[in-house]
Scaffold this active site. Structure first.
Site, short mmCIF file in Angstrom:
data_model
loop_
_atom_site.label_atom_id
_atom_site.label_comp_id
_atom_site.label_asym_id
_atom_site.label_seq_id
_atom_site.Cartn_x
_atom_site.Cartn_y
_atom_site.Cartn_z
N LYS A 1 24.65 42.46 27.63
CA LYS A 1 24.48 42.36 26.17
C LYS A 1 23.15 43.00 25.76
CE LYS A 1 27.45 38.31 25.96
NZ LYS A 1 27.59 36.85 25.98
N ASP B 1 28.31 34.07 17.55
CA ASP B 1 29.42 33.78 18.46
C ASP B 1 30.58 33.13 17.71
OD1 ASP B 1 29.28 34.67 21.07
OD2 ASP B 1 28.06 32.99 21.79
N GLN C 1 24.08 31.39 25.71
CA GLN C 1 25.03 31.84 26.72
C GLN C 1 25.69 30.64 27.40
OE1 GLN C 1 25.94 35.11 27.41
NE2 GLN C 1 27.48 34.21 28.75
#
Ligand code: NAD
Length: 293
Positions: free
Chosen positions: A53, A120, A97
């Site tokens: 990422k 997200d 994460q």
């Protein structure tokens, strides 16, 4: 004949569009979008995903900051980092994460993210908006699947989709997205999971099958009907001697020739997921900065 749905290639095309967008932002001398990442613990796969990422942000020209916390960090410590990101005016969107170490309550963390920075799309406010077909951040993997199908002009409307796996990051959001009344929805969806009896009964009838189980080669050729469209979300590490290979949740060899389309692993949904996270970050930046200026 089975055609590959080349996520890698589509992600590169989307990346080019994003790069043009970034050039425009630079030209206007505005601040570049900024993605924050909180990584807690030393899960090897998480570290790999986070590095990918960060690398993609760098390639595109987004700024990115990473907060790394040790495996034994308390929930309070992670919450403090979330509050800092919520209040940092230079961070447009951020992610935590997953998975997190066992002692952490993920729900508490997700609930504490500012929904406007939740790129997200896991916060209940954003998840709810997605389910109600409102403008919001769509979880990146589900967004990637929908986009890939759209780019290949695969008709979803009226088709029967079977989703295998109901995690909040993949199975649940994609089952909702495929079913809502929208250009990319209108499918009849069956969401299956560990408690589903006789999975064959559903998969054999499905026009589209999305597999997100985390078990290599889980879906085999005898479980599908001829011409089925297959989306393989699984990423499983397989050790072969000294080499490590990535394998999906679909047994590629037994479905090849029988399915009409399949996403390869690697090179399918993985690259689409990363690029969609970046798209969400730019959306967050636009919402916060550029449009309102
Ligand atoms: P998870 O472990 O959170 O969920 C797995 C789901 O599979 C559960 O809902 C469970 O009910 C279901 N399941 C397990 N065994 C089953 C069975 N026998 N029959 C029916 N359902 C069953 O997993 P996840 O986070 O959704 O990830 C799934 C896979 O997708 C993993 O391999 C992960 O690495 C991969 N993944 C890939 C991407 C990507 O970018 N390509 C993103 C996220 C996850």
């Amino acid at each position: 004949m089975t055609q590959l749905l080349n996520g890698k290639e589509i992600a590169i095309k989307i990346k080019q569009e994003i790069c043009e967008e970034i050039e425009k932002i630079k030209h206007q001398k505005k601040r570049l979008p900024h993605l924050g990442i909180i990584l807690s613990g030393n899960n090897v796969e998480s570290i790999i995903y986070v590095n990918k990422k960060i690398q993609e942000c760098k390639n595109i020209g987004l700024s990115c900051s990473l907060v790394e916390l040790p495996e034994n960090s308390s929930e309070q410590k992670i919450l403090e980092e979330i509050y800092k990101m919520n209040n940092n005016p230079f961070i447009d969107g951020f992610i935590i994460q997953l998975p997190l170490p066992q002692h952490i309550n993920v729900d508490n963390l997700i609930l504490s993210i500012n929904p406007d920075k939740d790129v997200d799309g896991f916060h209940p406010e954003n998840f709810g908006k997605m389910a109600l077909n409102m403008n919001t951040f769509i979880p990146a993997t589900a967004y990637g699947i929908i986009t890939l199908l759209q780019k290949y002009k695969i008709k979803i409307s009226g088709k029967h989709t079977v989703v295998i796996g109901r995690s909040r990051i993949v199975g649940l959001p994609i089952s909702i997205l495929m079913s809502i009344q929208n250009d990319f929805g209108n499918s009849t969806v069956t969401l299956t999971h560990t408690y589903t009896k006789n999975l064959f009964f559903y998969t054999k009838k499905a026009d589209i099958i999305i597999v997100a189980v985390g078990s290599p080669g889980f879906l085999t050729g005898n479980m599908i009907k001829k011409g089925a469209i297959l989306i393989d979300v699984g990423i499983n590490k397989i050790n072969q001697g000294i080499k490590t290979m990535l394998k999906g949740d679909i047994d590629f060899d037994s479905i090849f020739g029988k399915a009409s389309y399949i996403t390869p692993v690697p090179g399918g949904i993985g690259p689409m997921t990363i690029i969609m996270l970046i798209k969400n970050t730019i959306k967050a930046a636009y919402k916060r900065l550029y449009k309102s200026n």
